[in-house]
Design a protein around this motif. Structure first.
Motif, PDB file in Angstrom:
ATOM      1  N   MET A   1      43.045  51.419   7.039  1.00 27.59           N
ATOM      2  CA  MET A   1      43.372  51.454   8.470  1.00 27.59           C
ATOM      3  C   MET A   1      44.881  51.467   8.673  1.00 27.59           C
ATOM      4  SD  MET A   1      40.443  51.033  10.284  1.00 27.59           S
ATOM      5  CE  MET A   1      41.094  50.399  11.801  1.00 27.59           C
ATOM      6  N   PRO A   2      45.395  52.458   9.398  1.00 23.66           N
ATOM      7  CA  PRO A   2      46.814  52.431   9.752  1.00 23.66           C
ATOM      8  C   PRO A   2      47.091  51.221  10.642  1.00 23.66           C
ATOM      9  CG  PRO A   2      45.877  54.600  10.130  1.00 23.66           C
ATOM     10  CD  PRO A   2      44.739  53.674   9.855  1.00 23.66           C
ATOM     11  N   CYS A   3      48.246  50.624  10.478  1.00 29.30           N
ATOM     12  CA  CYS A   3      48.628  49.472  11.292  1.00 29.30           C
ATOM     13  C   CYS A   3      50.155  49.401  11.342  1.00 29.30           C
ATOM     14  CB  CYS A   3      48.042  48.176  10.727  1.00 29.30           C
ATOM     15  SG  CYS A   3      48.636  47.744   9.084  1.00 29.30           S
ATOM     16  N   VAL A   4      50.655  48.428  12.083  1.00 30.33           N
ATOM     17  CA  VAL A   4      52.095  48.207  12.169  1.00 30.33           C
ATOM     18  C   VAL A   4      52.370  46.767  11.775  1.00 30.33           C
ATOM     19  CG1 VAL A   4      54.088  48.168  13.709  1.00 30.33           C
ATOM     20  CG2 VAL A   4      52.349  49.943  13.969  1.00 30.33           C
TER      21      VAL A   4
ATOM     22  N   VAL B   1      44.603  48.428   3.283  1.00 32.95           N
ATOM     23  CA  VAL B   1      43.503  48.879   2.439  1.00 32.95           C
ATOM     24  C   VAL B   1      42.642  47.678   2.082  1.00 32.95           C
ATOM     25  CG1 VAL B   1      42.893  50.004   0.269  1.00 32.95           C
ATOM     26  CG2 VAL B   1      44.959  50.713   1.502  1.00 32.95           C
ATOM     27  N   ALA B   2      41.365  47.773   2.397  1.00 32.35           N
ATOM     28  CA  ALA B   2      40.436  46.689   2.089  1.00 32.35           C
ATOM     29  C   ALA B   2      40.243  46.584   0.583  1.00 32.35           C
ATOM     30  CB  ALA B   2      39.094  46.935   2.770  1.00 32.35           C
ATOM     31  N   GLY B   3      40.256  45.364   0.081  1.00 31.91           N
ATOM     32  CA  GLY B   3      40.033  45.153  -1.345  1.00 31.91           C
ATOM     33  C   GLY B   3      38.675  45.657  -1.794  1.00 31.91           C
ATOM     34  N   ALA B   4      37.705  45.681  -0.884  1.00 30.00           N
ATOM     35  CA  ALA B   4      36.361  46.161  -1.208  1.00 30.00           C
ATOM     36  C   ALA B   4      36.369  47.624  -1.634  1.00 30.00           C
ATOM     37  CB  ALA B   4      35.441  45.975  -0.007  1.00 30.00           C
TER      38      ALA B   4
ATOM     39  N   TRP C   1      51.883  59.621   8.066  1.00 27.86           N
ATOM     40  CA  TRP C   1      51.426  59.476   6.692  1.00 27.86           C
ATOM     41  C   TRP C   1      50.239  58.528   6.568  1.00 27.86           C
ATOM     42  CZ3 TRP C   1      51.119  54.937   4.018  1.00 27.86           C
ATOM     43  CH2 TRP C   1      51.786  53.842   4.567  1.00 27.86           C
ATOM     44  N   ALA C   2      50.251  57.418   7.313  1.00 24.63           N
ATOM     45  CA  ALA C   2      49.177  56.431   7.194  1.00 24.63           C
ATOM     46  C   ALA C   2      47.853  56.992   7.708  1.00 24.63           C
ATOM     47  CB  ALA C   2      49.548  55.150   7.939  1.00 24.63           C
ATOM     48  N   GLU C   3      47.895  57.725   8.801  1.00 22.13           N
ATOM     49  CA  GLU C   3      46.689  58.339   9.343  1.00 22.13           C
ATOM     50  C   GLU C   3      46.133  59.379   8.375  1.00 22.13           C
ATOM     51  OE1 GLU C   3      49.528  57.877  11.022  1.00 22.13           O
ATOM     52  OE2 GLU C   3      48.985  56.724  12.801  1.00 22.13           O
ATOM     53  N   ARG C   4      47.027  60.166   7.802  1.00 18.49           N
ATOM     54  CA  ARG C   4      46.597  61.184   6.830  1.00 18.49           C
ATOM     55  C   ARG C   4      45.953  60.543   5.609  1.00 18.49           C
ATOM     56  NH1 ARG C   4      51.126  65.944   6.430  1.00 18.49           N
ATOM     57  NH2 ARG C   4      51.417  66.280   8.667  1.00 18.49           N
ATOM     58  N   LEU C   5      46.594  59.494   5.093  1.00 15.50           N
ATOM     59  CA  LEU C   5      46.072  58.819   3.905  1.00 15.50           C
ATOM     60  C   LEU C   5      44.740  58.135   4.208  1.00 15.50           C
ATOM     61  CD1 LEU C   5      46.622  58.357   0.943  1.00 15.50           C
ATOM     62  CD2 LEU C   5      48.039  56.393   1.554  1.00 15.50           C
TER      63      LEU C   5
END
Length: 99
Positions: free
Chosen positions: A49-52, A61-64, A21-25
């Motif tokens: 960026m997907p992360c764990v 998700v960057a605030g920018a 899901w994270a990669e898709r989003l």
């Protein structure tokens, strides 16, 4: 600077599916930025960026993104809300420049 961490565990503590899901989003965010933001923002992938976190898949998700492409930012937060995924604000300014 603030970033946002969307957890891959729902508020009911179950893992969100599908597993990627994270990669898709992140891919959807990249498309939003390329199509709707100024073409000078070539590094669209850095905004989501997907992360764990621990052992939980997340999306950072960057605030920018909120300023660069408000549509993408709203889409991501709406996705999290609709899928019962917790969102946590992260202050990344304290860790900037540390080795």
């Amino acid at each position: 600077m603030t970033h946002y961490l969307i957890s891959g565990n729902t508020r009911a503590r179950g893992p969100f599916r599908p597993n990627d899901w994270a990669e898709r989003l992140a891919g959807v965010v990249s498309i939003f930025v390329r199509e709707r933001a100024d073409a000078s923002h070539v590094c669209a992938v850095s905004y989501a960026m997907p992360c764990v976190d621990g052992d939980v898949k997340c999306l950072r998700v960057a605030g920018a993104l909120q300023e660069i492409c408000p549509d993408a930012f709203r889409f991501v937060l709406q996705f999290a809300d609709e899928n019962d995924l917790p969102v946590r604000a992260l202050d990344v300014s304290r860790s900037a420049g540390k080795s």
